[in-house]
Design a protein around this motif. Structure first.
Motif, short mmCIF file in Angstrom:
data_model
loop_
_atom_site.label_atom_id
_atom_site.label_comp_id
_atom_site.label_asym_id
_atom_site.label_seq_id
_atom_site.Cartn_x
_atom_site.Cartn_y
_atom_site.Cartn_z
N LYS A 41 -12.74 9.25 27.71
CA LYS A 41 -11.95 9.76 28.83
C LYS A 41 -10.74 10.53 28.31
O LYS A 41 -10.31 10.35 27.17
CB LYS A 41 -11.49 8.62 29.73
CG LYS A 41 -12.62 7.91 30.45
CD LYS A 41 -12.09 6.92 31.47
CE LYS A 41 -13.21 6.28 32.25
NZ LYS A 41 -12.69 5.32 33.27
N GLU A 42 -10.17 11.35 29.18
CA GLU A 42 -8.97 12.08 28.83
C GLU A 42 -7.76 11.14 28.87
O GLU A 42 -7.76 10.13 29.57
CB GLU A 42 -8.76 13.25 29.79
CG GLU A 42 -9.79 14.34 29.66
CD GLU A 42 -9.44 15.58 30.47
OE1 GLU A 42 -10.16 16.58 30.37
OE2 GLU A 42 -8.44 15.53 31.21
N ARG A 43 -6.75 11.54 28.11
CA ARG A 43 -5.49 10.78 28.14
C ARG A 43 -4.88 10.88 29.52
O ARG A 43 -4.89 11.96 30.14
CB ARG A 43 -4.54 11.34 27.09
CG ARG A 43 -3.25 10.58 26.94
CD ARG A 43 -2.57 10.94 25.63
NE ARG A 43 -2.34 12.35 25.49
CZ ARG A 43 -1.98 12.94 24.35
NH1 ARG A 43 -1.83 12.21 23.25
NH2 ARG A 43 -1.77 14.25 24.29
N GLU A 44 -4.36 9.77 30.02
CA GLU A 44 -3.77 9.78 31.36
C GLU A 44 -2.38 9.16 31.36
O GLU A 44 -2.08 8.24 30.59
CB GLU A 44 -4.67 9.05 32.38
CG GLU A 44 -4.83 7.57 32.14
CD GLU A 44 -5.52 6.86 33.31
OE1 GLU A 44 -5.65 7.46 34.39
OE2 GLU A 44 -5.91 5.70 33.10
N PHE A 45 -1.55 9.66 32.24
CA PHE A 45 -0.19 9.18 32.42
C PHE A 45 -0.21 7.78 33.03
O PHE A 45 -1.02 7.50 33.92
CB PHE A 45 0.57 10.14 33.34
CG PHE A 45 1.90 9.64 33.80
CD1 PHE A 45 2.05 9.10 35.07
CD2 PHE A 45 3.01 9.70 32.96
CE1 PHE A 45 3.27 8.64 35.51
CE2 PHE A 45 4.24 9.23 33.38
CZ PHE A 45 4.37 8.70 34.66
N VAL A 46 0.69 6.92 32.54
CA VAL A 46 0.81 5.57 33.09
C VAL A 46 2.17 5.37 33.77
O VAL A 46 2.23 5.03 34.95
CB VAL A 46 0.62 4.51 31.99
CG1 VAL A 46 0.85 3.11 32.54
CG2 VAL A 46 -0.77 4.63 31.36
N ALA A 47 3.25 5.58 33.03
CA ALA A 47 4.58 5.34 33.57
C ALA A 47 5.61 6.08 32.72
O ALA A 47 5.38 6.33 31.54
CB ALA A 47 4.90 3.84 33.60
N ALA A 48 6.75 6.40 33.33
CA ALA A 48 7.82 7.07 32.62
C ALA A 48 9.16 6.53 33.07
O ALA A 48 9.30 5.99 34.18
CB ALA A 48 7.76 8.59 32.84
N ILE A 49 10.17 6.70 32.19
CA ILE A 49 11.51 6.22 32.48
C ILE A 49 12.50 7.23 31.92
O ILE A 49 12.27 7.80 30.84
CB ILE A 49 11.72 4.82 31.87
CG1 ILE A 49 13.05 4.21 32.31
CG2 ILE A 49 11.60 4.84 30.34
CD1 ILE A 49 13.16 2.71 32.01
N ASN A 50 13.60 7.46 32.65
CA ASN A 50 14.57 8.43 32.15
C ASN A 50 15.43 7.79 31.06
O ASN A 50 15.30 6.59 30.76
CB ASN A 50 15.39 9.03 33.28
CG ASN A 50 16.38 8.05 33.87
OD1 ASN A 50 16.21 6.84 33.76
ND2 ASN A 50 17.42 8.56 34.50
N TRP A 51 16.38 8.57 30.51
CA TRP A 51 17.07 8.13 29.31
C TRP A 51 17.91 6.89 29.52
O TRP A 51 18.06 6.07 28.61
CB TRP A 51 17.95 9.26 28.76
CG TRP A 51 19.16 9.52 29.59
CD1 TRP A 51 19.25 10.34 30.68
CD2 TRP A 51 20.46 8.95 29.41
NE1 TRP A 51 20.53 10.31 31.18
CE2 TRP A 51 21.29 9.47 30.43
CE3 TRP A 51 21.01 8.06 28.49
CZ2 TRP A 51 22.63 9.12 30.55
CZ3 TRP A 51 22.34 7.71 28.60
CH2 TRP A 51 23.14 8.24 29.62
#
Length: 123
Positions: A41-51
């Motif tokens: 499968k392709e790489r997929e986004f899970v979660a992100a957080i700002n600085w």
């Protein structure tokens, strides 16, 4: 030189929990994210957080089950994963976002990546 090193992966039964850690060295006051890639499968986004940790965003598939957080004193980004499902099985990578690069969900907006940690969820 920026380096990211993930840890905390493993084998867990469905419904279980794991906490992933990403140790960041170098320029550490940046936004970060977790992505995952399952076999074939392709790489997929899970979660992100700002600085500074006051803004987070999640993929719909993990919303309500996963929590991203950071401790800048320890230069570490975390991903708490609860209620794990077999479809969460993948190699999980953390990444550093380029400044002013737009969407958190696009992997092209990240310039440094860790080697990844395997998460396997058995049914």
């Amino acid at each position: 030189q920026v380096q990211l090193a993930e840890s905390g992966g493993g084998l867990v039964q469905a419904g279980g929990s794991l906490r992933l850690s990403c140790a960041v060295s170098g320029r550490t006051f940046s936004s970060n994210a977790w992505f995952r890639q399952a076999p074939g499968k392709e790489r997929e986004f899970v979660a992100a957080i700002n600085w500074n940790g006051d803004s987070t965003t999640y993929a719909d598939s993990v919303k309500g089950r996963f929590t991203i957080s950071r401790d800048n004193a320890k230069n570490t980004v975390y991903l708490q994963m609860n209620s794990l499902k077999p479809e969460d099985t993948a190699v999980y990578h953390c990444a550093r976002k380029r400044k002013y690069s737009g969407s958190y969900q696009l992997d092209n907006n990240y310039d440094y990546w860790g080697q990844g940690t395997q998460v396997t969820v058995s049914s």
